[in-house]
Motif scaffolding. Structure first.
Motif, PDB file in Angstrom:
ATOM      1  N   TYR A   1       5.860   5.535   7.622  1.00  0.00           N
ATOM      2  CA  TYR A   1       6.325   6.463   6.602  1.00  0.00           C
ATOM      3  C   TYR A   1       7.793   6.775   6.823  1.00  0.00           C
ATOM      4  O   TYR A   1       8.349   6.559   7.900  1.00  0.00           O
ATOM      5  CB  TYR A   1       5.503   7.758   6.607  1.00  0.00           C
TER       6      TYR A   1
ATOM      7  N   LEU B   1      -0.464  14.084  -3.576  1.00  0.00           N
ATOM      8  CA  LEU B   1      -0.191  12.707  -3.974  1.00  0.00           C
ATOM      9  C   LEU B   1       0.502  12.713  -5.330  1.00  0.00           C
ATOM     10  O   LEU B   1       0.025  13.348  -6.265  1.00  0.00           O
ATOM     11  CB  LEU B   1      -1.497  11.911  -4.041  1.00  0.00           C
TER      12      LEU B   1
ATOM     13  N   SER C   1       4.765   6.527   2.218  1.00  0.00           N
ATOM     14  CA  SER C   1       3.950   5.839   3.233  1.00  0.00           C
ATOM     15  C   SER C   1       3.655   4.422   2.772  1.00  0.00           C
ATOM     16  O   SER C   1       3.536   4.161   1.579  1.00  0.00           O
ATOM     17  CB  SER C   1       2.627   6.571   3.437  1.00  0.00           C
ATOM     18  N   TRP C   2       3.511   3.519   3.749  1.00  0.00           N
ATOM     19  CA  TRP C   2       3.142   2.133   3.458  1.00  0.00           C
ATOM     20  C   TRP C   2       2.530   1.532   4.717  1.00  0.00           C
ATOM     21  O   TRP C   2       2.534   2.170   5.769  1.00  0.00           O
ATOM     22  CB  TRP C   2       4.349   1.320   2.975  1.00  0.00           C
TER      23      TRP C   2
ATOM     24  N   PRO D   1      -3.922   0.733  -7.857  1.00  0.00           N
ATOM     25  CA  PRO D   1      -3.462   0.630  -6.473  1.00  0.00           C
ATOM     26  C   PRO D   1      -4.197  -0.488  -5.760  1.00  0.00           C
ATOM     27  O   PRO D   1      -5.247  -0.906  -6.243  1.00  0.00           O
ATOM     28  CB  PRO D   1      -3.810   1.996  -5.879  1.00  0.00           C
ATOM     29  N   PRO D   2      -3.741  -1.017  -4.681  1.00  0.00           N
ATOM     30  CA  PRO D   2      -2.574  -0.595  -3.920  1.00  0.00           C
ATOM     31  C   PRO D   2      -1.276  -1.113  -4.539  1.00  0.00           C
ATOM     32  O   PRO D   2      -1.256  -2.174  -5.151  1.00  0.00           O
ATOM     33  CB  PRO D   2      -2.805  -1.220  -2.548  1.00  0.00           C
ATOM     34  N   TYR D   3      -0.228  -0.337  -4.342  1.00  0.00           N
ATOM     35  CA  TYR D   3       1.071  -0.669  -4.921  1.00  0.00           C
ATOM     36  C   TYR D   3       1.938  -1.363  -3.879  1.00  0.00           C
ATOM     37  O   TYR D   3       1.906  -1.017  -2.705  1.00  0.00           O
ATOM     38  CB  TYR D   3       1.778   0.591  -5.407  1.00  0.00           C
TER      39      TYR D   3
ATOM     40  N   THR E   1       3.912  11.233  -1.383  1.00  0.00           N
ATOM     41  CA  THR E   1       3.360  12.585  -1.402  1.00  0.00           C
ATOM     42  C   THR E   1       4.481  13.603  -1.343  1.00  0.00           C
ATOM     43  O   THR E   1       5.563  13.335  -0.805  1.00  0.00           O
ATOM     44  CB  THR E   1       2.408  12.829  -0.212  1.00  0.00           C
TER      45      THR E   1
ATOM     46  N   LEU F   1       2.871   7.403  -9.508  1.00  0.00           N
ATOM     47  CA  LEU F   1       3.898   6.376  -9.681  1.00  0.00           C
ATOM     48  C   LEU F   1       3.896   5.946 -11.136  1.00  0.00           C
ATOM     49  O   LEU F   1       2.842   5.693 -11.716  1.00  0.00           O
ATOM     50  CB  LEU F   1       3.611   5.173  -8.788  1.00  0.00           C
TER      51      LEU F   1
ATOM     52  N   HIS G   1       0.835  -1.209   0.000  1.00  0.00           N
ATOM     53  CA  HIS G   1       0.000   0.000   0.000  1.00  0.00           C
ATOM     54  C   HIS G   1       0.874   1.265   0.000  1.00  0.00           C
ATOM     55  O   HIS G   1       0.658   2.177   0.784  1.00  0.00           O
ATOM     56  CB  HIS G   1      -0.960   0.013   1.189  1.00  0.00           C
TER      57      HIS G   1
ATOM     58  N   GLU H   1       0.039   2.420   9.592  1.00  0.00           N
ATOM     59  CA  GLU H   1       0.737   3.244   8.613  1.00  0.00           C
ATOM     60  C   GLU H   1       2.150   3.558   9.089  1.00  0.00           C
ATOM     61  O   GLU H   1       2.372   3.919  10.244  1.00  0.00           O
ATOM     62  CB  GLU H   1       0.007   4.553   8.361  1.00  0.00           C
TER      63      GLU H   1
ATOM     64  N   SER I   1       2.360   4.787  -1.069  1.00  0.00           N
ATOM     65  CA  SER I   1       1.980   6.050  -1.697  1.00  0.00           C
ATOM     66  C   SER I   1       3.093   7.060  -1.422  1.00  0.00           C
ATOM     67  O   SER I   1       3.773   6.982  -0.404  1.00  0.00           O
ATOM     68  CB  SER I   1       0.641   6.565  -1.171  1.00  0.00           C
TER      69      SER I   1
END
Length: 158
Positions: A147, A91, A138-139, A113-115, A85, A94, A81, A145, A83
């Motif tokens: 980051y 955002l 972030s993941w 997504p999710p990546y 930013t 990718l 997940h 979460e 992302s």
């Protein structure tokens, strides 16, 4: 009498300036939190659920006039997940996730997504043209979460 008035007005301006800067100092981080954007005074470079595992580098490529960056997963875990930013909270798209550098930049960003970024793989993303770019990656780590703030200093070609 005139001298006393000047002294008082100077003191009023000084007090007004102190109050103004105190309010700005107090409200700045709060406004950043309300907007959901990172703020250097309230955001660490790594979350409590993460260890530094990422490396950011400029690729020298552009995508629609904007620079492309590469962030590499140096850990031994899959980042799910993911992302990315900007420091302002936007955002960023990718373009590719792979171990090797793409032969050419895709015309469209990734759309499903999710990546996930496996260990040793990299994510190529569209960034911003700045002297010292700073991004928040972030993941999810164990359902929470995590980051990391990644940054690099760009060197102009000589």
């Amino acid at each position: 009498m005139r001298r006393r008035r000047r002294a008082r007005s100077w003191m009023y301006w000084l007090m007004l300036a102190v109050v103004f800067f105190a309010v700005i100092r107090f409200i700045g981080p709060l406004a950043a939190d309300v907007a959901g954007r990172p703020h250097s005074a309230v955001r660490d470079s790594v979350s409590q659920h993460a260890a530094p595992v990422l490396e950011l580098s400029a690729t020298g490529w552009t995508w629609n006039g904007r620079p492309v960056y590469r962030v590499q997963n140096l850990s031994n875990r899959v980042l799910s997940h993911v992302s990315i930013t900007s420091w302002q909270g936007d955002l960023l798209p990718l373009l590719a996730i792979s171990r090797e550098s793409p032969k050419h930049m895709p015309e469209q960003p990734l759309a499903q997504p999710p990546y996930q970024v496996p260990p040793g793989n990299s994510a190529w993303f569209v960034g911003e043209d700045e002297g010292r770019p700073r991004y928040v990656v972030s993941w999810l780590a164990n359902g929470e979460e995590a980051y990391e703030v990644v940054t690099t200093r760009l060197v102009s070609p000589a």
